[in-house]
Design an enzyme around this catalytic site. Structure first.
Site, PDB file in Angstrom:
ATOM      1  N   GLU A 209       3.272   1.344  63.870  1.00 47.89           N
ATOM      2  CA  GLU A 209       3.000   2.293  64.947  1.00 47.89           C
ATOM      3  C   GLU A 209       3.553   1.796  66.278  1.00 47.89           C
ATOM      4  O   GLU A 209       3.976   2.608  67.112  1.00 47.89           O
ATOM      5  CB  GLU A 209       1.493   2.537  65.055  1.00 47.89           C
ATOM      6  CG  GLU A 209       0.852   3.144  63.816  1.00 47.89           C
ATOM      7  CD  GLU A 209       1.513   4.447  63.402  1.00 47.89           C
ATOM      8  OE1 GLU A 209       1.977   5.199  64.289  1.00 47.89           O
ATOM      9  OE2 GLU A 209       1.574   4.729  62.189  1.00 47.89           O
TER      10      GLU A 209
ATOM     11  N   THR B 192      -1.750  34.637  65.700  1.00 44.78           N
ATOM     12  CA  THR B 192      -1.370  34.940  67.078  1.00 44.78           C
ATOM     13  C   THR B 192      -2.113  36.142  67.653  1.00 44.78           C
ATOM     14  O   THR B 192      -1.945  36.468  68.825  1.00 44.78           O
ATOM     15  CB  THR B 192       0.142  35.184  67.173  1.00 44.78           C
ATOM     16  OG1 THR B 192       0.531  36.147  66.178  1.00 44.78           O
ATOM     17  CG2 THR B 192       0.909  33.887  66.938  1.00 44.78           C
TER      18      THR B 192
END
Length: 637
Positions: A439, A220
């Site tokens: 899927e 970060t």
């Protein structure tokens, strides 16, 4: 933005005085100078005759003597060399036997003026022959002594701090290089302003925090923010990693802490930054090392040094960690680390600014929309966004493109999130059909359920460890999740398994990861988030780790009966979600078939195409001509 390397400097670290010429050692040319002097003395000691000698053989010499051409003869008793003058005045030289025979001796006496000489060595040559071995021994002794002193000085300096000192002359990052994080920079700016103008804070009686702890997930930008402080503060900045305090020798860590703080005091106003402070700041009393553990002694010394600071000293401590839960409470109390600054994962606006920084020197296609890229990267840290941009640039180069296109960013996101496409894997027709319906089951559930994240794309191209992927992207950043969202996310995860069972009457191992994710989410709903009627408003967190020192054995804080109830509630949630999923797919069976058929034909389709096919199957819209396959890097081969 990394710091540029600096030219070497003669200034010693940590405020030490410069070494003298004798302390630094003799110059490297000294040995050559001594050698030249010795050779010159040897040459000077030799008796050199300025007139050149004519060198002749010994037989020719005797023949010349018989002819009367030799005037004088000097026979050297030491090396049997013969020199002298010829009748014409020239010098000659030759070498004869060590002792001349009687006939030769009589001939020389009759024809020449014979002289036997024994030259005495010069005083300089005698002294050199005597002193050279002594000087050699002395030189070897001095070299060994200096080498031993160098090794001892290295051992004695092991306790010195390894902190790198940054000053205003050294190039560093600034706050302009830290995109986003306005609140974080505001808190850090107060520290910088205090170090620049302490009088302004002192007039009102404000006291700057002695320590600032940067906390956040990896990547970060905590270290980048600290480097930006070094560039903005205008005061010396001492940077060191927590692992630099640890050595195999006892007491080295504490000694380096003392040396670090002593160096900071000599600099006056300064900032000390310790990266990865959790390596030395873990909770004491872990039960594995005891009170004499080297890490604990290092932490104790750091606590003592931080207590010794005064507000007027102008020294601020900064540290970074992504594991604040294991830090010792004494380290976090007011007076040491007064302020904890959370550096979270970037929000949408922050991601947009971070992307602007990383594409600053990249050649982008004019059609690129970084706002779309930022919306498609939720949860990515700054380091991951930098990697995303780099992957897109690499893909553009591999494809021979002069600019980075949307296609390249699409590939890079799939590459970072799901992994590299496995080109070598070839599925059989049966496996491909099974994967397509698996899927399609995920995709149909995601398309029709109201509380799920929007469907972005579906593919049956093998990527990473998966045979196919269904990708959902949230429309906006979310920080909390309600029960409906969590339950429907489990329904979407169950979609592949239920589709296989509805269409083929079997279940396969392809749902392994789906079951793991669903079970873990349901367990958290029951055990941590209070989303169970039977359990009620009670929460039991995950088990602590051994390294925290809380306990050496894994324990739980609820009874066996409660554990049984938790298991039953988790099973109930999973069963209910499975039943809900079966109802959804049974209702939209025609849409399931259309989506699976489209995947078999085109391998990759967009979320909008899935929603259109489901609507066509339900009869809510007329079927237009089928659109082309979605333009993604997954099928761009």
């Amino acid at each position: 933005m990394a710091n540029e390397p600096l030219p070497p400097s003669n200034r010693p670290p940590n405020g030490q005085r410069p070494l003298g010429r004798m302390e630094q050692g003799l110059p490297s040319w000294t040995l050559w100078l001594i050698l030249i002097v010795v050779v010159g003395a040897l040459l000077a000691s030799m008796k050199l005759d300025p007139s050149p000698d004519t060198s002749i053989g010994y037989s020719q010499f005797l023949s010349s003597v018989r002819k009367g051409e030799v005037k004088t003869v000097e026979w050297d008793n030491t090396n049997a060399s013969i020199t002298g003058k010829l009748a014409n005045g020239e010098s000659y030289s030759t070498v004869g036997p060590a002792q001349p025979g009687d006939d030769t001796l009589q001939l020389l006496d009759e024809k020449t003026r014979l002289t036997f000489v024994t030259p005495e060595p010069s005083i300089v040559g005698s002294l050199l022959q005597l002193l050279l071995p002594i000087l050699l021994l002395i030189g070897i002794f001095v070299w060994m002594q200096r080498r031993a002193q160098g090794q001892m000085s290295g051992v004695m300096s092991i306790g010195r701090s390894r902190a790198k000192t940054y000053s205003t002359e050294r190039p560093a990052a600034t706050f302009a290089d830290v995109a986003g994080y306005g609140g974080v920079k505001q808190e850090i700016t107060e520290v910088v302003d205090f170090l620049k103008e302490p009088e302004r804070f002192g007039e009102i009686g404000a006291r700057i925090p002695k320590g600032v702890l940067l906390v956040g997930p990896p990547g970060t930008g905590k270290t980048l923010i600290a480097r930006a402080v070094a560039g903005e503060a205008g005061v010396p900045f001492l940077s060191v990693s927590g692992s630099d305090f640890m050595e195999m020798f006892v007491g080295v860590g504490a000694s380096r802490v003392r040396d670090l703080f002593e160096s900071a005091r000599k600099l006056g106003r300064a900032i000390i930054f310790i990266d990865e402070i959790d390596s030395i700041g873990r909770k004491r009393g872990a039960g594995l090392g005891g009170g004499h553990d080297e890490r604990e002694q290092t932490l104790n010394q750091m606590l003592s040094e931080m207590d010794g600071f005064e507000a007027t000293e102008g020294i601020v401590m900064m540290a970074a960690t992504n594991r604040p839960d294991i830090l010792d409470p004494a380290l976090l109390r007011p007076g040491r680390f007064d302020r904890t600054v959370v550096v979270p994962l970037p929000e949408l606006d922050d991601r947009r600014r971070i992307l602007d920084v990383h594409v600053r020197h990249k050649r982008l296609d004019p059609d690129i929309d970084l706002d779309v890229v930022a919306r498609g990267t939720p949860g990515m840290s700054g380091a991951e966004l930098a990697n995303l941009v780099n992957e897109a640039a690499l893909h553009a180069v591999r494809n021979g493109s002069a600019t980075i296109r949307n296609l390249d960013f699409e590939y890079a996101r799939d590459r970072v999130i799901m992994g590299q496409r496995r080109e070598s894997m070839v599925l059989s027709p049966r496996e491909k059909e099974l994967t397509a319906y698996h899927e399609a089951g995920h995709a149909v559930c995601a398309a029709v359920l109201p509380h799920t994240d929007p469907l972005h794309k579906v593919t049956i191209l093998p990527m990473g460890m998966a045979l196919g992927v269904t990708m959902q992207l949230p429309a906006e950043d979310r920080h909390s999740y309600d029960q409906d969202y969590l339950e429907e996310s489990i329904v979407v995860a169950m979609g592949g398994r239920i589709a296989e069972r509805i269409v083929f009457g079997v279940v396969s191992t392809g749902a392994n990861n789906d079951l793991v994710v669903s079970t873990e989410r349901a367990r958290k709903m029951v055990r941590e988030w209070g989303m169970s009627e039977r359990i009620g408003p009670m929460a039991w967190g995950s088990q602590g780790q051994v390294f925290l020192g809380e306990d050496l054995m894994s324990t739980r804080d609820y009874s066996d009966e409660t554990a049984r109830v938790i298991d039953e509630e988790v099973e109930k949630i999973l069963r209910d979600c499975e039943e809900h999923c079966a109802q959804v797919l049974s209702t939209h069976r025609n849409g399931l078939d259309l989506v699976a058929r489209a995947l078999l034909e085109r391998e990759t389709i967009s979320g909008a195409e899935v929603r259109r096919l489901v609507a066509v199957a339900a009869g809510t819209v007329e079927e237009p001509p089928p659109p082309p396959a979605v333009e993604t890097a997954l099928s761009d081969r």
